[in-house]
Design a protein around this motif. Structure first.
Motif, mmCIF file in Angstrom:
data_model
loop_
_atom_site.group_PDB
_atom_site.id
_atom_site.type_symbol
_atom_site.label_atom_id
_atom_site.label_comp_id
_atom_site.label_asym_id
_atom_site.label_seq_id
_atom_site.Cartn_x
_atom_site.Cartn_y
_atom_site.Cartn_z
ATOM 1 N N THR A 50 32.221 28.120 -53.908
ATOM 2 C CA THR A 50 32.125 26.739 -53.450
ATOM 3 C C THR A 50 30.775 26.131 -53.815
ATOM 4 O OG1 THR A 50 33.633 27.209 -51.620
ATOM 5 C CG2 THR A 50 32.265 25.237 -51.431
ATOM 6 N N GLU A 51 29.707 26.898 -53.691
ATOM 7 C CA GLU A 51 28.382 26.408 -54.101
ATOM 8 C C GLU A 51 28.426 25.954 -55.558
ATOM 9 O OE1 GLU A 51 26.408 29.984 -51.465
ATOM 10 O OE2 GLU A 51 25.962 29.853 -53.613
ATOM 11 N N THR A 52 28.987 26.789 -56.402
ATOM 12 C CA THR A 52 29.033 26.484 -57.837
ATOM 13 C C THR A 52 29.854 25.233 -58.102
ATOM 14 O OG1 THR A 52 28.855 28.846 -58.319
ATOM 15 C CG2 THR A 52 29.586 27.415 -60.107
ATOM 16 N N GLN A 53 30.999 25.118 -57.446
ATOM 17 C CA GLN A 53 31.866 23.961 -57.657
ATOM 18 C C GLN A 53 31.174 22.659 -57.275
ATOM 19 O OE1 GLN A 53 35.210 25.129 -55.267
ATOM 20 N NE2 GLN A 53 36.134 26.392 -56.867
ATOM 21 N N PHE A 67 18.871 20.583 -52.510
ATOM 22 C CA PHE A 67 19.967 21.034 -51.670
ATOM 23 C C PHE A 67 19.492 21.995 -50.595
ATOM 24 C CE2 PHE A 67 21.865 19.984 -55.765
ATOM 25 C CZ PHE A 67 22.907 19.158 -55.364
ATOM 26 N N THR A 68 20.092 21.866 -49.415
ATOM 27 C CA THR A 68 19.927 22.830 -48.338
ATOM 28 C C THR A 68 21.317 23.319 -47.949
ATOM 29 O OG1 THR A 68 17.939 21.751 -47.469
ATOM 30 C CG2 THR A 68 19.161 23.191 -45.967
ATOM 31 N N PHE A 69 21.553 24.630 -48.019
ATOM 32 C CA PHE A 69 22.847 25.195 -47.640
ATOM 33 C C PHE A 69 22.798 25.614 -46.176
ATOM 34 C CE2 PHE A 69 23.085 26.007 -52.286
ATOM 35 C CZ PHE A 69 24.259 25.305 -52.525
ATOM 36 N N LEU A 70 23.851 25.259 -45.452
ATOM 37 C CA LEU A 70 23.898 25.445 -44.014
ATOM 38 C C LEU A 70 25.149 26.227 -43.628
ATOM 39 C CD1 LEU A 70 22.474 24.479 -41.331
ATOM 40 C CD2 LEU A 70 24.074 22.552 -41.358
ATOM 41 N N ILE A 71 25.017 27.136 -42.667
ATOM 42 C CA ILE A 71 26.166 27.839 -42.083
ATOM 43 C C ILE A 71 26.041 27.779 -40.560
ATOM 44 C CG2 ILE A 71 26.720 29.434 -43.964
ATOM 45 C CD1 ILE A 71 25.020 31.535 -42.520
ATOM 46 N N THR A 233 40.872 14.295 -48.371
ATOM 47 C CA THR A 233 41.834 15.294 -47.914
ATOM 48 C C THR A 233 42.152 16.361 -48.962
ATOM 49 O OG1 THR A 233 43.767 14.004 -48.613
ATOM 50 C CG2 THR A 233 42.895 13.575 -46.396
ATOM 51 N N GLY A 234 41.804 16.126 -50.212
ATOM 52 C CA GLY A 234 42.082 17.078 -51.277
ATOM 53 C C GLY A 234 40.867 17.892 -51.666
ATOM 54 N N HIS A 235 40.963 18.545 -52.823
ATOM 55 C CA HIS A 235 39.896 19.427 -53.307
ATOM 56 C C HIS A 235 39.547 19.091 -54.763
ATOM 57 C CE1 HIS A 235 39.200 22.354 -50.105
ATOM 58 N NE2 HIS A 235 40.496 22.378 -49.889
ATOM 59 N N PRO A 236 38.972 17.939 -55.041
ATOM 60 C CA PRO A 236 38.615 17.627 -56.426
ATOM 61 C C PRO A 236 37.533 18.539 -56.994
ATOM 62 C CG PRO A 236 37.659 16.021 -54.932
ATOM 63 C CD PRO A 236 38.593 16.861 -54.121
ATOM 64 N N GLU A 237 36.834 19.252 -56.120
ATOM 65 C CA GLU A 237 35.781 20.154 -56.592
ATOM 66 C C GLU A 237 36.342 21.447 -57.170
ATOM 67 O OE1 GLU A 237 36.621 21.873 -52.534
ATOM 68 O OE2 GLU A 237 36.716 19.911 -53.512
#
Length: 301
Positions: A50-53, A67-71, A233-237
């Protein structure tokens, strides 16, 4: 990025009438530029994928983007190495005092659960509330869109009789909205979900605009009137083979009623055809430019 045009050039008026974003000399001269700060709440199980996409789509911009990645701190991911999480991710408590230009909340494979039964739901609510004052614009994707619509507007999700799975044609309803500038009247988006949003409740939400729909997949793109909340609502990534991986996974799990993704493979073959990449890139560029960069103050304070 906007075109910088002299104030009195005749082309300026023509382009503006065509809803092409232009910037006159006076604004260009006074505009300060700094890196855009984007926080990505990554709820997908395959976090590196997902990060790459997402970074692939946002990386085409001429803007500098940090970018800051959060969990969530209230959930332990099972499919990503702890070392990767420790090195590249942070938790909400570490950033809650900061402000960000944009935010992305990804999907998550937890559609079968009521929102209140999600282990990190209370934390997610806190993050979404914080985003209203600390983020210029937030882009919610798939389950993230359903969660955002439920939290911000009380719009519930509904169970579908059959999974929406494939690449579907969409119609642009509001052609002059900045988010869909440059779009063809028809464009494609991958979908993979067992639930939908309550369309009757959506119709009653006066603070929301529906920008695109699909006859087969339903509403796709929704924007709040203040443009701070965007729901997709979709996944264009998705990569070209992401739906194929999901299809093969479902077959391996021997799930009932597994069907091949619609409108995805080349005619007469088993090779996927990517028909959404160009519009996916344009969508993310429009969001980053018009809803983040052009709206965020140079100094938040």
């Amino acid at each position: 990025m906007p075109i910088n045009i002299p104030n009195h050039l005749p082309a300026k008026q023509v382009l503006e009438s065509e809803h092409i974003f232009v910037m006159d000399e006076s604004r260009a001269f006074s505009q300060d530029i700094r890196p855009q700060k984007i926080v990505i709440l990554n709820l997908m199980p395959k976090k590196i994928q997902t990060e790459t996409q997402l970074l692939r789509l946002l990386g085409n911009s001429p803007l500098q983007v940090h970018f800051t990645f959060l969990i969530p701190s209230t959930h332990t991911p099972k499919n990503t190495a702890r070392q990767h999480l420790d090195e590249f991710y942070t938790e909400f408590s570490s950033i809650r005092h900061k402000r960000f230009d944009g935010m992305i909340i990804t999907g998550a494979p937890i559609e079968h659960l009521p929102f209140e039964d999600v282990s990190y739901w209370e934390e997610l609510k806190e993050i979404m509330e914080w985003s209203k004052t600390n983020v210029t614009s937030t882009l919610h994707i798939c389950w993230g869109a359903q969660a955002g619509l439920y939290y911000h507007y009380g719009i519930e999700k509904t169970e579908l009789p059959k999974k929406i799975f494939g690449v579907f044609e969409h119609t642009v309803l509001k052609k002059h909205e900045r988010l869909v500038r440059g779009f063809d009247e028809l464009y494609y988006v991958p979908h993979s979900r067992h639930t939908d949003i309550n369309t009757e409740q959506l119709k009653s939400a006066s603070d929301l605009d529906v920008l695109s729909v699909s006859e087969e997949a339903g509403v796709c793109l929704i924007v709040s009137k203040d443009e701070k909340q965007i729901f997709l609502t979709g996944h264009p990534e998705y990569d070209t083979d992401t739906l194929l991986q999901e299809y093969e996974r479902d077959i391996e799990r021997k799930l009932s009623n597994v069907e091949a993704p619609k409108h995805y493979f080349a005619p007469g073959g088993k090779e996927p055809v990517n028909r959404w990449k160009a519009h996916a890139t344009l969508l993310f560029m429009n969001w980053l430019n018009y809803y983040v960069y052009q709206e965020t103050p140079y100094e938040w304070d």
